[in-house]
Write a protein that holds these residues in place. Structure first.
Motif, PDB file in Angstrom:
ATOM      1  N   ILE A 128      -5.654   4.450  -3.927  1.00 54.73           N
ATOM      2  CA  ILE A 128      -4.853   5.206  -2.973  1.00 54.73           C
ATOM      3  C   ILE A 128      -4.584   6.643  -3.429  1.00 54.73           C
ATOM      4  O   ILE A 128      -4.342   7.516  -2.616  1.00 54.73           O
ATOM      5  CB  ILE A 128      -3.530   4.455  -2.657  1.00 54.73           C
TER       6      ILE A 128
ATOM      7  N   LYS B 247      -9.163  -7.231  -2.134  1.00 47.99           N
ATOM      8  CA  LYS B 247      -9.392  -6.011  -1.356  1.00 47.99           C
ATOM      9  C   LYS B 247      -8.137  -5.139  -1.328  1.00 47.99           C
ATOM     10  O   LYS B 247      -8.207  -3.922  -1.458  1.00 47.99           O
ATOM     11  CB  LYS B 247      -9.819  -6.366   0.068  1.00 47.99           C
TER      12      LYS B 247
ATOM     13  N   ILE C  46     -12.498  -0.440   3.378  1.00 49.90           N
ATOM     14  CA  ILE C  46     -11.956  -1.673   2.824  1.00 49.90           C
ATOM     15  C   ILE C  46     -10.723  -2.107   3.600  1.00 49.90           C
ATOM     16  O   ILE C  46     -10.543  -3.276   3.912  1.00 49.90           O
ATOM     17  CB  ILE C  46     -11.601  -1.471   1.336  1.00 49.90           C
ATOM     18  N   TYR C  47      -9.896  -1.107   3.962  1.00 47.96           N
ATOM     19  CA  TYR C  47      -8.622  -1.451   4.566  1.00 47.96           C
ATOM     20  C   TYR C  47      -8.787  -2.064   5.950  1.00 47.96           C
ATOM     21  O   TYR C  47      -8.018  -2.955   6.323  1.00 47.96           O
ATOM     22  CB  TYR C  47      -7.707  -0.215   4.618  1.00 47.96           C
TER      23      TYR C  47
ATOM     24  N   TYR D 144      -6.555   8.147   3.332  1.00 48.01           N
ATOM     25  CA  TYR D 144      -7.002   7.013   4.134  1.00 48.01           C
ATOM     26  C   TYR D 144      -8.517   6.934   4.213  1.00 48.01           C
ATOM     27  O   TYR D 144      -9.107   5.857   4.179  1.00 48.01           O
ATOM     28  CB  TYR D 144      -6.404   7.093   5.547  1.00 48.01           C
TER      29      TYR D 144
ATOM     30  N   LEU E 235       0.831  -1.199   0.000  1.00 43.49           N
ATOM     31  CA  LEU E 235       0.000   0.000   0.000  1.00 43.49           C
ATOM     32  C   LEU E 235       0.870   1.256   0.000  1.00 43.49           C
ATOM     33  O   LEU E 235       0.651   2.188  -0.770  1.00 43.49           O
ATOM     34  CB  LEU E 235      -0.907  -0.033   1.226  1.00 43.49           C
TER      35      LEU E 235
ATOM     36  N   GLU F 158      -6.623  -4.992   7.611  1.00 40.63           N
ATOM     37  CA  GLU F 158      -5.631  -4.423   8.516  1.00 40.63           C
ATOM     38  C   GLU F 158      -5.052  -5.447   9.495  1.00 40.63           C
ATOM     39  O   GLU F 158      -3.857  -5.408   9.786  1.00 40.63           O
ATOM     40  CB  GLU F 158      -6.210  -3.232   9.269  1.00 40.63           C
TER      41      GLU F 158
ATOM     42  N   CYS G 230      -7.582  -1.332  -2.703  1.00 39.48           N
ATOM     43  CA  CYS G 230      -7.009  -0.235  -1.913  1.00 39.48           C
ATOM     44  C   CYS G 230      -5.872   0.436  -2.682  1.00 39.48           C
ATOM     45  O   CYS G 230      -5.774   1.656  -2.732  1.00 39.48           O
ATOM     46  CB  CYS G 230      -6.456  -0.752  -0.582  1.00 39.48           C
ATOM     47  N   CYS G 231      -5.010  -0.387  -3.282  1.00 37.75           N
ATOM     48  CA  CYS G 231      -3.863   0.163  -4.008  1.00 37.75           C
ATOM     49  C   CYS G 231      -4.316   0.989  -5.208  1.00 37.75           C
ATOM     50  O   CYS G 231      -3.717   2.003  -5.538  1.00 37.75           O
ATOM     51  CB  CYS G 231      -2.931  -0.960  -4.465  1.00 37.75           C
TER      52      CYS G 231
ATOM     53  N   ILE H  17     -10.143   4.728   1.595  1.00 36.29           N
ATOM     54  CA  ILE H  17      -9.955   3.282   1.601  1.00 36.29           C
ATOM     55  C   ILE H  17     -10.289   2.667   2.950  1.00 36.29           C
ATOM     56  O   ILE H  17     -10.234   1.455   3.103  1.00 36.29           O
ATOM     57  CB  ILE H  17      -8.500   2.911   1.223  1.00 36.29           C
ATOM     58  N   ARG H  18     -10.652   3.507   3.933  1.00 39.31           N
ATOM     59  CA  ARG H  18     -10.782   2.986   5.292  1.00 39.31           C
ATOM     60  C   ARG H  18     -11.709   1.779   5.387  1.00 39.31           C
ATOM     61  O   ARG H  18     -11.357   0.745   5.952  1.00 39.31           O
ATOM     62  CB  ARG H  18     -11.238   4.084   6.247  1.00 39.31           C
TER      63      ARG H  18
END
Lengths: 246, 301, 349
Positions: B146, B138, B116-117, B110, B95, B121, B142-143, B113-114
């Protein structure tokens, strides 16, 4: 012997992680058996044990009458295997692939020639005999791969997501091949992510967190869980999963 | 946001795309629906400036894909078919790396993407290669998000992922769309079409139809019946021989039969034929088509 | 700049996490030095040699003593006639004979079935005989310059450097870039605002660093273990090695623009790049003895220029100004290859 697969409390652990947790089931001759489960539920591990590629931690299993602990070589001779990822050599011609896999399973000479012709006829691929497999459309490739996987008339054919990405009409033709094989007495052990395909199976098992959470005919499962289709049955069961990942 | 006009692309003798015309509106979730080999990946690659079309024009965000390479690359997010992550880097490292590649930081975006991340995490120290399909998907999303792109191109993000993870993934896309991100996504799973605002049904490099899923279903012109009976496989083979049948396909627990004519007596005729053939138990009901019915019907033409 | 930095860090992660490859890269120079230094030595030791002395005086006795004392020759014992000498040659019992006529003229006979060895034997013997205080051999006055003991190590140390730098810089760089193509990450990188030049630069940096470590290893081992002298400037040798490493990096980049799979990249760098280094650089086979076509090809092998220049500096002690010819050829190669491969590096798929 009517059951070609019989498992009793079959278990596989990797360290402290129990990938397959004491599963017991049996599959009859000529049955089309759907083996469902979310990613990481333990399907692949279970299938590897049944194919003789991985030795169980505990429990028993017989495949085509052979013990998975010490008769792996005999098991391998009496099963066929086809997966979405690998099935045929793309840089060989159609007939070369047939000859190769026929040879691997001990079919030679005149019988192989007959088998090849018969197979190309059934698939309507006569004109493509000399075509490189790479240039066949995906649907044809998968149908050819299936026919090659059962060229030695195995007791069971294991199909690992055989129809992923295949177009809808060809997907259905593929299932007709499975029906025909099943009518000849070949058992089909199928995993799929298409839930409508689960309905085509005689019986379906749903794995959740390494255990078989449900096992019955699709109709019985729908009734039991009050679901309109297998999709709802699957979602209802798979949502219960505790472990998010392998 | 995206306009394609008469796009053609061939690789040697293989025709990947034939006269593709479509447009994607701002804030829309647009689906390219079709089996492998339909040309979905080629179309995506043209739109993200990775390959050039042989002929035709395409604009992304008002910019021409053949000339405005740099500007387009800055404003789009792209997730190729295989989850393009570094297998030997951890979730976190992947990431961070993609954030700096896009000249931004994880913290700056952030918020986006929160949702999903947080799901991945707990595994942030794990190498990407050790993640399951659903988790890789997922992380890859996110990538791709970003740098807060205006438009997101997702090539078969749900292929090979189990049905439960697939539903979750589409829920995520829904939330992203609500935030105003335009999303173009491809999938071979016909049942996912209903999650899109508009779709293009693709096969062999052609767009068979471009419209909302509802309109495509409404344009299905033939009478469609679902049939159930005890001997399903025998029934399917018999139905193929039925004169009045236009097409017949197995559809899960039922067969879908389209009749050649809309005439009033057609249904009654079918019933009596079933009785004669010994399917007295057959259940017959008129149904609305699903996208898969439409796709197969369009593919026949 | 932050992009480049994080890209380089990422490359280091890749390398450090693939510990097996890293170990191979670091240990390889040590193994090669050991192999060439001890096992596959091309030096000559204890060659069975016959002496037929018709003069038989103190001078010839001293000469025979010195031959005996050298590690190259092992005296076979006494022979009485020229016929005996020929018989021993045919039986394979000796590979060299020294014949002194009654007028104290010395004749050397060597078994030339292995011509390289025969040449060396004659040279060694000549050197010893000349230094033994005897009259110089008639018509021959051989003086061996720079490498009076004809040590193979002087030859193969630059050769190993030439080989390893190609291997690490060209092969690893091309494989590294092609891997990103194979896994699909290249697609994402291309669709990012990242300058493609950074991708290349970041790929090359870690391998350049590993090469530096390898150069240091080789130089230290050769100086202190094998006793190869360092007549010229160490900085110049390292500079030369870096220049040559850049040529290798550009070659690796060029390969990566031509192939689609890691195996292909490995095969091409292995066969197309390494074989010429071994065969055509003068490392093992002297270029002067090659047919003209191979001599022409040898001229475009970068390793040839590198090895020549390193030998000049290490053993002859030449300065940068004196090897300007090799320096400029290598520089031209870097510029040409870099321009060509950057032009070929596709910003699309």
């Amino acid at each position: 012997m009517n059951n070609v697969i019989e498992t009793n409390q079959l278990t596989k652990r990797f360290g402290s992680f129990t990938a397959v947790n004491s599963i017991s089931f049996s599959v009859g001759r000529g049955e089309i058996f759907g083996f469902l489960g979310a990613n990481g539920a333990g399907k692949t591990t279970a299938m590897r044990m049944l194919c003789g590629l991985s030795v169980p931690t505990s429990g028993t299993a017989r495949v085509a009458g052979f013990n998975v602990y010490n008769e792996q070589e005999k098991i391998k001779k009496s099963i066929g295997y086809m997966s979405q990822k690998f099935s045929l050599y793309a840089d060989l011609r159609v007939w070369e692939n047939i000859r190769l896999f026929g040879g691997i399973y001990g079919i030679h000479g005149k019988r192989l020639t007959e088998k090849t012709d018969e197979l190309l006829d059934i698939l309507d691929l006569r004109g493509e005999r000399n075509t490189m497999v790479a240039s066949l459309p995906l649907g044809w490739k998968q149908k050819l791969a299936f026919s090659v996987a059962i060229i030695h008339e195995p007791a069971i054919v294991f199909l690992d997501e055989p129809t992923g990405g295949v177009d809808p009409a060809t997907r259905r033709q593929f299932w007709e091949l499975i029906y025909q094989a099943s009518a000849r007495g070949i058992t089909a052990f199928v995993t799929t992510h298409y839930m409508d395909e689960a309905e085509y199976c005689n019986r379906v098992s749903v794995m959740v967190d390494g255990k078989i959470e449900a096992l019955d005919a699709p109709l019985a499962l729908r009734q039991k869980y009050g679901a309109a289709n297998m999709n709802e049955v699957f979602h209802g069961l798979a949502r219960k999963a505790q472990r998010s990942d392998e | 946001m995206v306009i394609c006009r008469n796009i053609n692309k061939t690789y040697g003798e293989v025709v990947a795309l034939r006269d593709i015309n479509l447009h994607v509106r701002k804030g829309e979730l647009f689906g390219l629906i079709g089996p492998d080999g339909a040309g979905k990946t080629s179309l995506f690659r043209i739109l993200v400036t990775l390959i050039l079309p042989d002929s035709g024009q395409a604009r992304v965000n008002g910019l021409d894909v053949t000339t405005s390479l740099k500007e387009i690359r800055r404003s789009v997010g792209y997730m190729p078919g295989r989850f393009s992550l570094y297998q030997d880097l951890s979730v976190e490292e992947n990431l961070k790396f993609f954030a700096t590649v896009f000249n931004t930081s994880v913290e700056a975006n952030y918020e986006l993407i929160r949702d999903i991340y947080v799901q991945i995490e707990p595994f942030r120290k794990r190498r990407a290669g050790k993640l399951s399909g659903g988790m890789k998907q997922k992380l890859a999303l996110c990538c791709a998000l970003i740098h807060s792109p205006e438009i997101l191109f997702l090539d078969e993000p749900t292929t090979g992922v189990d049905p439960v993870s697939r539903v979750e993934f589409w829920d995520m896309l829904d939330r992203l769309r609500q935030r105003g991100i335009t999303i173009m996504v491809s999938t071979p799973y016909m049942d996912e079409a209903s999650r899109c605002n508009r779709i293009a049904l693709m096969r062999d490099g052609r767009a068979l139809s471009v419209d909302t899923p509802e309109n495509i279903r409404a344009s299905f012109s033939r009478p469609l019946y679902a049939l159930r009976s005890a001997g399903m496989y025998a029934l399917l083979n018999d139905l193929r021989g039925y004169e009045g049948a236009h097409s017949c396909y197995a559809f899960g627990d039922a067969h879908h039969l389209t009749l050649g004519s809309e005439a009033d007596g057609a249904e009654a005729e079918l019933r009596s034929w079933l009785d004669r053939k010994g399917y007295a138990d057959a259940q017959l009901s008129r149904i609305e088509p699903c996208i898969e019915d439409c796709f197969m019907e369009l593919a026949r033409q | 700049m932050r992009q480049l930095q994080s890209f380089i860090i990422k490359e280091f992660y890749h390398i450090l996490r693939d510990s097996r490859t890293l170990m191979i890269l670091l240990i390889m120079p040590i193994v090669q030095i050991m192999l060439f230094g001890y096992a596959i030595t091309t030096d000559i030791k204890s060659t069975p040699t016959a002496v037929l002395d018709h003069s038989f005086n103190t001078e010839t006795a001293r000469m025979i003593e010195q031959l005996q004392a050298s590690e190259y020759f092992e005296l076979y014992g006494e022979v009485r006639s020229i016929d005996d000498v020929h018989l021993l040659f045919r039986q394979g019992k000796i590979r060299m004979a020294v014949i002194v006529s009654p007028t104290q003229e010395v004749q050397l006979l060597a078994d030339a079935t292995n011509p390289n060895e025969a040449t060396s034997l004659v040279q060694y013997a000549t050197a010893i005989i000349n230094s033994s205080g005897m009259q110089p051999l008639a018509g021959v006055n051989v003086q061996l310059l720079y490498n009076p003991q004809l040590k193979g190590a002087y030859n193969f140390v630059p050769g190993i450097m030439g080989l390893l730098l190609i291997l690490i810089c060209a092969m690893m760089t091309s494989v590294g870039i092609v891997r990103e193509k194979e896994t699909g990450t290249m697609e994402v990188l291309l669709v990012s605002p990242m300058n493609p030049f950074y991708i290349v630069l970041a790929k090359a940096t870690p391998y350049l660093l590993i090469s530096l470590v390898n150069i240091a290893t080789i130089l230290l081992l050769s100086r202190y273990l094998l006793g190869v002298p360092m007549m010229g400037s160490v900085a110049l040798v390292v500079g030369l090695a870096l220049l040559y490493a850049l040529v290798a990096l550009c070659l690796g980049l060029l390969i990566s623009t031509m192939v689609a799979t890691q195996q292909a990249a490995m095969l091409i760098s292995g066969i197309v790049l390494m074989l010429p280094v071994i065969m055509l650089s003068g490392m093992i086979f002297p270029i002067e003895n090659m047919p003209w076509l191979l001599r022409v090809i040898a001229h475009i092998v970068p390793a040839k220029w590198f090895i020549t220049a390193v030998k000049d500096v290490m053993i002859k002690g030449l300065t940068a100004a004196e090897i300007w010819h090799e320096l400029s050829i290598l520089t031209a190669m870097v510029l040409g290859l870099a321009a060509f491969s950057v032009k070929r590096f596709k910003i699309r798929l």
